[in-house]
Design an enzyme around this catalytic site. Structure first.
Site, PDB file in Angstrom:
ATOM      1  N   CYS A   1      50.599  76.594  27.516  1.00 25.69           N
ATOM      2  CA  CYS A   1      49.199  76.439  27.931  1.00 25.69           C
ATOM      3  C   CYS A   1      48.890  74.947  28.058  1.00 25.69           C
ATOM      4  O   CYS A   1      49.486  74.118  27.382  1.00 25.69           O
ATOM      5  CB  CYS A   1      48.219  77.011  26.913  1.00 25.69           C
ATOM      6  SG  CYS A   1      48.866  78.089  25.669  1.00 25.69           S
TER       7      CYS A   1
ATOM      8  N   LYS B   1      56.593  81.371  21.335  1.00 19.71           N
ATOM      9  CA  LYS B   1      57.198  81.719  22.626  1.00 19.71           C
ATOM     10  C   LYS B   1      57.409  80.428  23.404  1.00 19.71           C
ATOM     11  O   LYS B   1      56.442  79.771  23.823  1.00 19.71           O
ATOM     12  CB  LYS B   1      56.297  82.678  23.401  1.00 19.71           C
ATOM     13  CG  LYS B   1      56.972  83.232  24.660  1.00 19.71           C
ATOM     14  CD  LYS B   1      56.194  84.407  25.225  1.00 19.71           C
ATOM     15  CE  LYS B   1      56.956  85.107  26.317  1.00 19.71           C
ATOM     16  NZ  LYS B   1      56.244  86.295  26.807  1.00 19.71           N
TER      17      LYS B   1
ATOM     18  N   THR C   1      57.783  82.661  31.279  1.00 17.90           N
ATOM     19  CA  THR C   1      58.133  82.639  32.712  1.00 17.90           C
ATOM     20  C   THR C   1      58.397  81.205  33.176  1.00 17.90           C
ATOM     21  O   THR C   1      58.000  80.245  32.511  1.00 17.90           O
ATOM     22  CB  THR C   1      56.984  83.218  33.547  1.00 17.90           C
ATOM     23  OG1 THR C   1      55.797  82.471  33.244  1.00 17.90           O
ATOM     24  CG2 THR C   1      56.751  84.681  33.250  1.00 17.90           C
TER      25      THR C   1
ATOM     26  N   GLY D   1      61.358  88.468  35.857  1.00 11.63           N
ATOM     27  CA  GLY D   1      62.193  89.498  36.508  1.00 11.63           C
ATOM     28  C   GLY D   1      63.664  89.142  36.516  1.00 11.63           C
ATOM     29  O   GLY D   1      64.077  88.078  36.035  1.00 11.63           O
TER      30      GLY D   1
ATOM     31  N   GLY E   1      63.628  87.763  29.194  1.00  9.52           N
ATOM     32  CA  GLY E   1      63.747  87.243  30.557  1.00  9.52           C
ATOM     33  C   GLY E   1      64.567  88.157  31.438  1.00  9.52           C
ATOM     34  O   GLY E   1      65.793  88.178  31.369  1.00  9.52           O
TER      35      GLY E   1
ATOM     36  N   THR F   1      58.746  92.423  32.680  1.00 11.31           N
ATOM     37  CA  THR F   1      58.547  92.832  34.073  1.00 11.31           C
ATOM     38  C   THR F   1      59.000  94.273  34.326  1.00 11.31           C
ATOM     39  O   THR F   1      58.405  94.980  35.140  1.00 11.31           O
ATOM     40  CB  THR F   1      59.282  91.840  34.997  1.00 11.31           C
ATOM     41  OG1 THR F   1      58.776  90.538  34.699  1.00 11.31           O
ATOM     42  CG2 THR F   1      59.021  92.125  36.465  1.00 11.31           C
TER      43      THR F   1
END
Lengths: 257, 277
Positions: free
Chosen positions: B115, B150, B177, B198, B224, B247
């Site tokens: 963030c 994370k 991500t 993804g 991931g 995902t």
């Protein structure tokens, strides 16, 4: 996701196809007009995300989807043949509102979801038939499923941009002419500029207006919160769980991509 | 574990799983990022598909900690598995306030350090090892239970992992991500900036897991691009002690069950071939 066998995947017009998939009857029973399902071509990593499609019609144990090739997902789908297996999840989203004394407005492939509504309103148990169907496309070649639509005995008013069939011009002009005489509730699905225009006409003639919206959609289940529809209220809506049909007056078109 | 932001706020989870299935297959639920105040999230479009991947820019849409605790957390807890709340803050103090609010309410915290830090002109926490040190240390003083950080896959990732260990985190989740961009329109240029997830990112994150798990003693949770049991097994073999599915949940809400089933059958196979099993 469930597996489904393709029974038909037929070209209806340039880039427009009719797909039929066999679905278990217990799942089929749950589908209501206005809801959608998402389809994944088995085991593929690309395209990765299943694509959402509205239900066009249901006959026996087959769900029909009318789709237009607009990108990678629909292109891959159009290559599949009868007998092949795909995966789907559905029904997703909320059904159409239960309307009376209303008309339908469809632009291009926006006609897709209304077939099932017509089927379901024959017995007038839950859904009522529209009084009129306004259906516009670019050319007469892109007007699809006309004989199916006419089966229900409801007047179908046609427009084409090039005048090759019906009224020459855009479908919303026909609606405005009609509303000058007799404004009614309208349920519309089609490209964004058309929806915006329908919303303006609805406001002008004080006709309750419902729009079937489209946006990038990933999960279809409310998990990712990706398919946002900006509302004038404080909170955004999510197409997959709050829609896809919304009251036009609630939508904030300024922030709609 | 179900990864943050990939199963909504838990309202619909029981539409796709029975409680029994959740208990038998899901180790923990990591909630969507929760902030002190409600966040409306970003305007559309918020997602864009890329080859084998998905870019998202949701903007941490969430009801804020108070409403989350009142209207969402009870249902999430009712699923009967450990609940880890993912925290989103734009300054250290926000994380501390959130940690305080959740004392006794959740089984664990996962700090999202991808963030922007408003006090440092929007510099991402994950690029600023000094601030991450302060963040982990201060949260640890408040929060005695399970604490995960994370990691972002970009920035001084290895250094940040060591800092998390040093200041008392129980685990690092590797990883969030990848910063990515999609061109939506050519003229005028319109882009979507977001995080890529993804199968496209799996080899990249797998490498991070492999390297980081050798550098630190606390556990690593792999996250991931896991869409199959084989993917999960690869993460475990490369040093992860657990894994998160993200995902894949958006493709198929029942993906976690499928992945666990596949993993079980693969590990059964491994054991039968190994003398130590």
């Amino acid at each position: 996701m469930y597996e489904a066998k393709i029974v038909i995947n037929k070209k209806e017009a340039e880039n427009i196809y009719l797909l039929g998939i066999e679905i278990p009857k217990n799942v089929l029973k749950k589908f209501q007009p206005g809801q959608f399902l998402k389809i994944k071509i088995n085991q593929r990593m690309d395209p990765l995300i299943p694509r959402p499609f509205t239900v066009h019609a249901i006959e026996e144990n087959v769900v029909y989807i009318l789709y237009q090739i607009v990108g990678k997902g629909t292109k891959s789908l159009s290559k599949l043949r009868k007998g092949e297996i795909l995966e789907f999840l559905g029904p997703l989203g909320k059904p159409f509102p239960k309307l009376k004394n209303y008309v339908i407005c469809a632009g291009g492939i926006g006609i897709a979801g209304f077939g099932f509504l017509l089927q379901k309103s024959v017995n007038k148990k839950i859904f009522y038939s529209p009084e009129m169907i306004f259906y516009g496309a670019k050319t007469k070649e892109e007007l699809v499923r006309l004989s199916f639509l006419k089966r229900f005995g409801i007047p179908v008013k046609i427009s084409t941009d090039d005048g090759s069939k019906g009224y020459k011009g855009i479908v919303t002009d026909m609606i405005e002419e009609e509303f000058k005489k007799d404004p009614r509730t309208v349920l519309a699905c089609g490209p964004k500029p058309m929806l915006k225009r329908v919303a303006e006409i609805g406001k002008k003639y004080k006709a309750k207006t419902y729009l079937v919206m489209e946006t990038f959609l990933a999960c279809g289940t409310g998990f990712c919160m990706g398919c946002v529809i900006p509302l004038k209220r404080k909170k955004h809506a999510h197409l997959c769980i709050d829609g896809p049909t919304f009251l036009a007056e609630e939508i904030d078109f300024e922030f709609l991509s | 574990m179900l990864a943050s932001g990939t199963w909504g706020l838990g309202e619909n989870l029981d539409k796709f799983f029975t409680l029994k299935e959740i208990k038998e297959n899901i180790g923990a639920l990591v909630t969507k990022g929760i902030s002190v105040n409600p966040r409306k999230g970003n305007p559309p479009p918020r997602t864009f598909e890329t080859p084998c991947g998905l870019i998202n820019s949701i903007g941490i849409e969430n009801p804020g900690i108070k409403e989350f605790k009142r209207n969402y957390l009870p249902k999430i807890k009712s699923y009967g598995v450990p609940v880890i709340v993912n925290l989103y803050g734009e300054e250290v103090e926000e994380f501390l306030e959130l940690s305080q609010e959740l004392k006794g309410e959740a089984d664990g915290l996962e700090l999202n350090i991808s963030c922007p830090n408003v006090k440092k002109g929007g510099l991402f926490f994950s690029y600023d090892s000094k601030t991450v040190s302060k963040l982990v240390k201060k949260v640890r003083e408040i929060w005695k239970d399970f604490l995960a950080v994370k990691l972002s896959p970009v920035g001084p990732v290895y250094e940040i992992a060591e800092i998390c260990e040093k200041y008392g985190a129980d685990t690092v989740v590797v990883a969030n991500t990848y910063p990515a961009l999609a061109v939506l329109e050519f003229k005028p240029l319109k882009v979507l900036q977001g995080g890529l997830s993804g199968p496209a990112i799996k080899p990249l994150t797998l490498r991070l897991v492999y390297d980081i798990s050798k550098k630190i003693k606390i556990s690593v949770i792999g996250c991931g691009g896991i869409v199959s049991g084989k993917d999960a097994l690869e993460y475990l073999l490369c040093g992860a002690k657990a894994f998160q599915v993200g995902t894949a949940n958006l493709i198929d809400p029942r993906a976690p069950i499928k992945i666990i089933k596949e993993l079980r059958s693969l590990t059964d196979g491994l054991c039968s071939k190994s003398a130590s099993c």
